[in-house]
Design a protein around this motif. Structure first.
Motif, short mmCIF file in Angstrom:
data_model
loop_
_atom_site.label_atom_id
_atom_site.label_comp_id
_atom_site.label_asym_id
_atom_site.label_seq_id
_atom_site.Cartn_x
_atom_site.Cartn_y
_atom_site.Cartn_z
N MET A 303 33.05 37.03 43.39
CA MET A 303 31.58 36.96 43.30
C MET A 303 31.04 35.55 43.53
O MET A 303 29.85 35.31 43.34
CB MET A 303 31.13 37.50 41.95
CG MET A 303 31.41 38.98 41.76
SD MET A 303 30.61 40.05 42.98
CE MET A 303 28.88 39.76 42.62
N THR A 306 28.09 32.97 41.53
CA THR A 306 27.48 33.68 40.40
C THR A 306 28.35 33.54 39.16
O THR A 306 27.85 33.61 38.04
CB THR A 306 27.28 35.18 40.73
OG1 THR A 306 28.54 35.78 41.03
CG2 THR A 306 26.34 35.37 41.90
N PHE A 307 29.66 33.32 39.36
CA PHE A 307 30.58 33.15 38.23
C PHE A 307 30.32 31.86 37.47
O PHE A 307 30.77 31.70 36.33
CB PHE A 307 32.03 33.21 38.73
CG PHE A 307 32.77 34.44 38.28
CD1 PHE A 307 33.99 34.36 37.64
CD2 PHE A 307 32.23 35.70 38.48
CE1 PHE A 307 34.66 35.49 37.22
CE2 PHE A 307 32.88 36.84 38.08
CZ PHE A 307 34.11 36.74 37.44
N LEU A 384 34.77 41.13 32.08
CA LEU A 384 34.92 40.89 33.52
C LEU A 384 36.34 41.07 34.02
O LEU A 384 36.57 41.08 35.24
CB LEU A 384 34.44 39.47 33.86
CG LEU A 384 32.93 39.27 33.74
CD1 LEU A 384 32.58 37.79 33.71
CD2 LEU A 384 32.19 39.97 34.87
N GLY A 415 34.25 30.92 41.04
CA GLY A 415 34.23 32.24 41.67
C GLY A 415 35.32 32.57 42.63
O GLY A 415 35.23 33.59 43.33
N THR A 420 36.03 41.16 40.80
CA THR A 420 35.50 42.14 39.87
C THR A 420 34.41 42.95 40.58
O THR A 420 34.04 42.64 41.71
CB THR A 420 34.94 41.45 38.61
OG1 THR A 420 34.65 42.42 37.62
CG2 THR A 420 33.69 40.65 38.93
N PRO A 422 30.63 44.31 41.36
CA PRO A 422 29.27 43.79 41.19
C PRO A 422 28.57 44.36 39.95
O PRO A 422 27.83 43.64 39.27
CB PRO A 422 28.56 44.22 42.48
CG PRO A 422 29.66 44.27 43.50
CD PRO A 422 30.84 44.81 42.74
N GLN A 424 29.91 45.17 37.08
CA GLN A 424 30.39 44.42 35.92
C GLN A 424 29.73 43.06 35.82
O GLN A 424 29.42 42.58 34.72
CB GLN A 424 31.91 44.26 35.99
CG GLN A 424 32.68 45.47 35.53
CD GLN A 424 34.17 45.26 35.69
OE1 GLN A 424 34.67 45.27 36.81
NE2 GLN A 424 34.88 45.10 34.59
N THR A 425 29.54 42.43 36.95
CA THR A 425 28.89 41.12 36.95
C THR A 425 27.48 41.22 36.40
O THR A 425 27.05 40.37 35.62
CB THR A 425 28.88 40.55 38.39
OG1 THR A 425 30.20 40.58 38.94
CG2 THR A 425 28.36 39.12 38.41
N ALA A 429 26.03 39.54 32.95
CA ALA A 429 24.85 38.67 33.02
C ALA A 429 23.76 39.14 32.06
O ALA A 429 23.03 38.33 31.49
CB ALA A 429 24.32 38.63 34.44
N LEU A 515 22.19 36.95 41.58
CA LEU A 515 22.16 37.54 40.25
C LEU A 515 20.91 37.03 39.55
O LEU A 515 20.81 35.84 39.24
CB LEU A 515 23.43 37.13 39.49
CG LEU A 515 23.63 37.66 38.08
CD1 LEU A 515 23.61 39.17 38.04
CD2 LEU A 515 24.96 37.13 37.53
#
Length: 582
Positions: A303, A306-307, A384, A415, A420, A422, A424-425, A429, A515
């Motif tokens: 990802m 975004t991580f 995650l 990242g 993982t 999307p 779950q991300t 978040a 995100l």
């Protein structure tokens, strides 16, 4: 037919008497030595009872044989299918009652081969209406000795009428239940689809079967039963907007795929989720095509930046860093690899600057501050690294290094190294935005009180406040500016990840994401958009990073869906003054 059966029963009784000694003809009674008279056989009554029992048993068996011989062969062959065919599935609706899936009646074609005089002629006639049928297979079925054979399921009314006009003896129709999806592709990956026997095999259709409906159907209790509709958390209006904007983004940026999800941060409800290319559930064979997979929950991806949301939150929640902490951002080497910036500022950066400028080096130092074990534990706590639990059956398992080392922790911080889903991300978040509570996602309606019973505190409320500030900062001054929408304060974090091809990162193949959360002063929703292998927009000098494609797509979705999600736009003092003067 009855006379041969009687002869068989008589012969059977004779053989039984021969085989069983006490049923044979009794020997002459012995005479009494005192009186000269025959002794009374005490077992005579037992013989009569035994013979009577066997006659009754053989009579029942013979009667059943007569009934089966006289019964319609096609009816008995079809009996096993009847309840399943006529079983009704519950309607599926969105959260406001709009129908997403329902049953309609349809005709299916079958044959009774024993009543067909000329299989070749019948085959040729049927192929004039149904040319897609295999001629050899149809001829084989019509020439068989079976009492009942299916020829074609789920015909159109026009096809049914054309076959009726042929006037073929031994060819008939059965009324079945067929699933119909009035929204076609709009919510296909969420709703799912059924097979030809009206059994759910994907999406929420499969979930419904797993909740007991399949057992109800197989037992015949679903026939003629009015079942309560299954209401989803999806808002079809918002779902349409998400899909429409994703389709526009794919076209605008020449991407191979795109996906998006909107989640209520306080209840875990999924208001919309789409993955393109999708498919028409009325044509379920399309779902088998590889490119039409549900990337949002059934695909795993790195990802990208975004991580950094979770890396920064981890450092802040550990107490080892604050918003005032400063880290060196000079390139450095670890285990033979160089950690460096994409766009270096050539100076130390504070935590807010690391987030706003998306610093790889700064994020690596944040991870190193917590340590390898602490990093792995935090991502596990955020959900995650484990399989997501929700109603949707299509959920993939994240991937991670077999053994975490320092270099793994540092690359994962920005990242790279963990893949993982999307969805779950977005779920993780939401926990950073709602006060620190991790709430499992649901595709069914859920109240805030019900969500609180399931919530797990994963970060402190203070960390959540800090992350809202950082999201707002990046939305105003950083890479998230492209998602800005007048009246809706949007904050978030971009992620531009190079894709791995044959074990190597490829610079011109990217998986981009934005995100976001809004309204950022009191977040109600998380919005995540991913764009797979986008190209620079034609006629503009922008590149192909997430800031130039994923972020604007999020903004377009919020601009259209914000008010439908009951978020009242706020245009500030200037907007209020304009309304007063108007």
């Amino acid at each position: 037919m009855i006379a041969p059966l009687a002869r068989r029963l008589s012969a059977g009784a004779a053989s039984l008497r021969a085989a069983v000694p006490f049923l044979a003809k009794p020997a002459p009674a012995r005479k009494s030595a005192a009186t000269g008279r025959p002794e009374i056989d005490r077992n005579r009554s037992r013989y009569g009872i035994a013979i009577g029992v066997f006659c009754v048993v053989y009579g029942v068996i013979g009667g059943r044989l007569v009934m089966w011989g006289a019964a319609d062969a096609s009816a008995s062959a079809y009996a096993g299918f009847r309840d399943q065919i006529q079983a009704a599935r519950p309607d599926i609706t969105d959260r406001y009652g709009t129908v997403l899936a329902t049953d309609i009646k349809t005709a299916s074609l079958f044959a009774e081969p024993k009543n067909i005089a000329d299989p070749d002629e019948a085959t040729e006639a049927l192929l004039t209406v149904l040319p897609e049928l295999d001629a050899r297979d149809v001829r084989r079925k019509l020439s068989s000795k079976a009492g009942f054979v299916w020829l074609k399921r789920e015909l159109t009314p026009a096809q049914q009428q054309q076959i009726l006009d042929l006037g073929l003896p031994g060819i008939a129709f059965r009324t079945e239940k067929r699933r119909f999806y009035p929204g076609f592709e709009t919510a296909s990956h969420v709703v799912g689809h059924v097979n030809v026997d009206n059994q759910g095999i994907a999406g929420m259709e499969k979930y419904i079967d797993g909740q007991g409906y399949l057992a109800l159907q197989n037992s015949g209790l679903a026939v003629g039963t009015e079942l309560e509709p299954v209401r989803l958390s999806i808002d079809l209006r918002v779902q349409h907007i998400v899909r429409d904007e994703l389709a526009a983004a794919m076209k605008r940026y020449h991407a191979i795929a795109a996906g998006g999800v909107i989640m209520d941060v306080h209840t875990g409800e999924i208001l919309a989720m789409s993955s393109l290319p999708d498919y028409d559930p009325n044509q379920p064979a399309q779902a088998l095509e590889k490119d039409r997979m549900n990337r949002m929950s059934a695909g795993v991806f790195e990802m990208g930046s975004t991580f950094k949301s979770f890396t920064t939150a981890m450092a802040l929640d550990s107490g080892k860093a604050t918003l005032n902490s400063v880290f060196d951002t000079s390139p450095f080497r670890v285990a033979g690899f160089t950690i460096k910036e994409f766009h270096s500022k050539h100076r130390p950066l504070s935590v807010p600057e690391i987030f706003k400028y998306s610093s790889n080096v700064g994020s690596a130092h944040e991870a190193d501050l917590v340590g390898v074990d602490g990093h792995k534990e935090f991502l596990t706590r955020m959900g995650l690294l484990s399989k997501l639990h929700t109603e949707l059956p299509e959920v993939a398992m994240p991937t991670q290094p077999r053994a975490w080392k320092k270099i793994n922790s540092m690359t994962i911080s920005y990242g790279h190294g963990v893949s993982t889903t999307p969805l779950q991300t977005a779920v993780a978040a939401a926990a950073l935005m709602n006060g620190g509570k991790l709430i499992p996602p649901t595709f069914l309606p859920r109240t805030r009180e019900e969500a609180d019973q399931l919530a797990v505190q994963v970060v402190s409320a203070k960390t959540s406040d800090d992350m809202r500030y950082l999201y707002e900062l990046n939305g105003k001054e950083g890479s998230g500016k492209g998602a800005a929408v007048p009246g809706f304060r949007v904050g978030g974090k971009t992620g531009t990840a190079e894709k791995v091809v044959n074990g190597h990162y490829v610079g011109n193949k990217r998986f981009n994401a934005y995100l976001a959360a809004f309204p950022i002063e009191n977040p109600q929703y998380v919005v995540l958009v991913v764009v797979d292998e986008p190209q620079p927009e034609e006629g503009k000098g922008t590149g192909a990073t997430a800031a130039s494609n994923a972020a604007p797509t999020v903004g377009a979705i919020i601009r259209r869906a914000g008010t439908l999600l009951h978020v009242k736009p706020d245009f500030g003092p200037e907007g209020k003054a304009l309304l007063v003067s108007y």
